[in-house]
Structure formats: C-alpha cells, structure tokens
Design a protein around this motif. Structure first.
Motif, mmCIF file in Angstrom:
data_model
loop_
_atom_site.group_PDB
_atom_site.id
_atom_site.type_symbol
_atom_site.label_atom_id
_atom_site.label_comp_id
_atom_site.label_asym_id
_atom_site.label_seq_id
_atom_site.Cartn_x
_atom_site.Cartn_y
_atom_site.Cartn_z
ATOM 1 N N GLU A 1 0.916 -1.284 -0.045
ATOM 2 C CA GLU A 1 0.120 0.121 0.108
ATOM 3 C C GLU A 1 1.022 1.241 -0.111
ATOM 4 O OE1 GLU A 1 -2.427 -0.834 3.430
ATOM 5 O OE2 GLU A 1 -3.694 -2.139 2.538
ATOM 6 N N LYS A 2 1.871 1.387 0.958
ATOM 7 C CA LYS A 2 2.797 2.560 0.707
ATOM 8 C C LYS A 2 3.373 2.486 -0.742
ATOM 9 C CE LYS A 2 7.201 3.987 2.843
ATOM 10 N NZ LYS A 2 8.547 3.797 3.908
ATOM 11 N N LEU A 3 3.859 1.669 -1.227
ATOM 12 C CA LEU A 3 4.535 1.650 -2.857
ATOM 13 C C LEU A 3 3.507 2.318 -3.623
ATOM 14 C CD1 LEU A 3 6.832 -1.388 -2.894
ATOM 15 C CD2 LEU A 3 7.345 0.536 -2.486
ATOM 16 N N LEU A 4 2.116 1.706 -3.544
ATOM 17 C CA LEU A 4 1.504 2.381 -4.455
ATOM 18 C C LEU A 4 0.962 3.872 -4.118
ATOM 19 C CD1 LEU A 4 -1.121 -0.969 -4.814
ATOM 20 C CD2 LEU A 4 0.650 -0.104 -6.555
ATOM 21 N N ARG A 5 1.182 4.195 -2.924
ATOM 22 C CA ARG A 5 0.832 5.658 -2.512
ATOM 23 C C ARG A 5 1.980 6.267 -3.347
ATOM 24 N NH1 ARG A 5 -0.515 3.807 2.598
ATOM 25 N NH2 ARG A 5 1.574 4.468 3.434
ATOM 26 N N LEU A 6 2.995 5.900 -3.667
ATOM 27 C CA LEU A 6 4.163 6.724 -4.241
ATOM 28 C C LEU A 6 3.611 7.291 -5.361
ATOM 29 C CD1 LEU A 6 7.378 4.371 -3.264
ATOM 30 C CD2 LEU A 6 6.621 6.750 -2.097
ATOM 31 N N ILE A 7 2.887 6.121 -6.152
ATOM 32 C CA ILE A 7 2.491 6.467 -7.649
ATOM 33 C C ILE A 7 1.453 7.411 -7.609
ATOM 34 C CG2 ILE A 7 1.514 5.574 -9.811
ATOM 35 C CD1 ILE A 7 4.359 4.792 -9.394
ATOM 36 N N ARG A 8 0.352 7.524 -6.802
ATOM 37 C CA ARG A 8 -0.641 8.369 -6.708
ATOM 38 C C ARG A 8 -0.102 9.570 -6.278
ATOM 39 N NH1 ARG A 8 -3.115 4.060 -3.621
ATOM 40 N NH2 ARG A 8 -2.749 4.988 -1.752
ATOM 41 N N GLU A 9 0.701 9.912 -5.483
ATOM 42 C CA GLU A 9 1.461 10.829 -5.040
ATOM 43 C C GLU A 9 2.093 11.737 -6.227
ATOM 44 O OE1 GLU A 9 3.864 10.235 -2.221
ATOM 45 O OE2 GLU A 9 2.583 9.821 -0.541
ATOM 46 N N ARG A 10 2.701 10.814 -7.015
ATOM 47 C CA ARG A 10 3.699 11.254 -8.257
ATOM 48 C C ARG A 10 2.450 11.961 -9.216
ATOM 49 N NH1 ARG A 10 8.220 8.636 -12.009
ATOM 50 N NH2 ARG A 10 9.487 9.800 -10.523
ATOM 51 N N GLU A 11 1.393 11.087 -9.520
ATOM 52 C CA GLU A 11 0.276 11.565 -10.335
ATOM 53 C C GLU A 11 -0.411 12.891 -9.942
ATOM 54 O OE1 GLU A 11 -2.106 8.098 -10.341
ATOM 55 O OE2 GLU A 11 -1.027 6.906 -11.677
ATOM 56 N N GLU A 12 -0.850 12.929 -8.658
ATOM 57 C CA GLU A 12 -1.086 14.286 -7.978
ATOM 58 C C GLU A 12 -0.318 15.283 -8.330
ATOM 59 O OE1 GLU A 12 -1.833 13.164 -3.945
ATOM 60 O OE2 GLU A 12 -3.685 11.772 -4.487
ATOM 61 N N ASP A 13 0.898 14.943 -8.211
ATOM 62 C CA ASP A 13 2.084 16.259 -8.101
ATOM 63 C C ASP A 13 2.052 16.601 -9.663
ATOM 64 O OD1 ASP A 13 2.605 16.088 -5.565
ATOM 65 O OD2 ASP A 13 4.500 15.007 -6.002
ATOM 66 N N ALA A 14 1.888 15.775 -10.794
ATOM 67 C CA ALA A 14 1.736 15.997 -12.054
ATOM 68 C C ALA A 14 0.744 16.948 -12.310
ATOM 69 C CB ALA A 14 2.021 14.691 -12.813
ATOM 70 N N THR A 15 -0.470 16.275 -11.847
ATOM 71 C CA THR A 15 -1.626 17.258 -11.950
ATOM 72 C C THR A 15 -1.516 18.542 -11.673
ATOM 73 O OG1 THR A 15 -3.011 15.193 -11.832
ATOM 74 C CG2 THR A 15 -4.408 17.231 -11.639
ATOM 75 N N ARG A 16 -1.223 18.839 -10.385
ATOM 76 C CA ARG A 16 -1.125 20.341 -10.021
ATOM 77 C C ARG A 16 0.046 21.091 -10.678
ATOM 78 N NH1 ARG A 16 -1.484 17.263 -4.727
ATOM 79 N NH2 ARG A 16 0.539 17.382 -4.548
#
Length: 203
Positions: free
Chosen positions: A187-202
C-alpha cells in the motif's frame, strides 16, 4: 535486441526434486502470495486462507521477462525470510498434481530463480504442507533495498510479456484486499505512484 537469458540452474532437476518430495500419495497443496492468488492457471479442489510464519511477501525480485526486460527489469513478489505472510493455499487433486507442478514450473521456474520449499501453512481447518516459491537474498534476482525514486521509475517504465509492473502490483493489491489481506508495504509503494500523479496534475 534483447539478450537471451538462460537459467543458472536446471529447472527440470528442481521439478523432479519437488515431485519426489511431494511423493504423489496425497493431494498437492500450493501456497499463493502474489499473482497465483488471482491467476492460478490450474484446477483445484479447494482454496483456503493461509498464513506461513518465518517468511514475508516483498516486491524485491527482478523480473526480466514477465514484467520487464533485461534492459529495463521490472519487479515481482518474492517470499523472503522473516516475519509472516498471509495468502491462500490451493488443494490440487493427487492425480492432477504432477501436471499442475509441470505447468507451475513453466510459469514460475523458467529461469530457476525461486527456491521451491515445502512450508507449513496454517489454515482455519488446520495446518497443511504446501509448496511455496521462495527467494534467497543471495540470488542475483533479489533487488536488495530500493529507494522510493527507484520504485517510482520502475512503476513508470517497466513492462514485460504479461504487462507492466504497476499493473501487477495493482492487481495483487486488489486481490489481497478481496481476501481481507492488508499488505502495508505494498500500500505504501502504491501511494508513491498516486502522489506522483497528483503532483503532475498540480504542476
């Protein structure tokens, strides 16, 4: 052109050893902790939740065929020593056990990276002796410790004959949740991807 990867050990010899250790006198049990849970590719009589002690699931095994390439390796799960691991065990009919093991070898042991072991697995109906595909930390396919940035890069880029490492991680996570298994590290590793996607969106 991709390099040809050859197994460091003889997969057939390891298969014959596993068959001899099983003996063929009883139904065959197999422990699934990763993709075997959601894609077993063999017929089974029964499936039970199970826990093995002294081993844990870790996304720390290089995949140079299934989820990556020799030039850009991906990742798959290995069963490493330490801790405990929740998964499932499959009971395969005795008369189909040999054929099931041969199919498993074609899928899991082409490069003979795993160390097949018979582990005690605790289930709600009692303990069974199940075959599990474990990984030695001394294996060249063991990644060692990877940084968060290395995981992000692998998730973003690695893909093999069965698809991407990211899809593999997501599929395993969803299936674990379906079996009420919570893997905090995954779950921690998959959060890394979500955070990168959110950063890219912002940005």
């Amino acid at each position: 052109m991709s390099e040809v990867i050859r197994p460091a050990r003889d997969p057939e010899a390891l298969l014959q050893q596993a068959l001899a250790e099983w003996g063929g006198q009883e139904d065959l049990w197999v422990f699934g902790y990763g993709s075997l849970i959601w894609r077993p590719e063999f017929d089974f009589l029964e499936r039970r939740p199970a826990r093995v002690h002294g081993w844990h699931r870790a996304l720390k095994m290089w995949s140079r065929i299934n989820r990556g390439t020799p030039e850009r390796p991906g990742l798959v799960f290995g069963l490493l020593t330490g801790g405990a691991c929740r998964g499932v065990v499959f009971r395969i009919a005795r008369e189909e056990g040999g054929a099931a093991l041969a199919r498993l070898w074609q899928r899991e042991m082409k490069l003979a990276v795993y160390d097949p072991r018979w582990l005690p697995a605790d289930t709600p109906q009692g303990r069974v002796r199940a075959l599990a595909f474990t990984l030695s930390r001394k294996s060249p396919s063991h990644t060692g410790e990877l940084s968060e940035e290395e995981y992000r890069t692998i998730f973003a880029c690695a893909s093999g004959i069965y698809g991407t490492t990211l899809d593999y991680a997501h599929r395993t996570h969803e299936e674990l949740k379906r079996h009420d298994i919570h893997d905090r590290n995954l779950e921690k590793l998959l959060r890394l991807i979500r955070e990168r996607e959110e950063d890219a969106t912002r940005s």
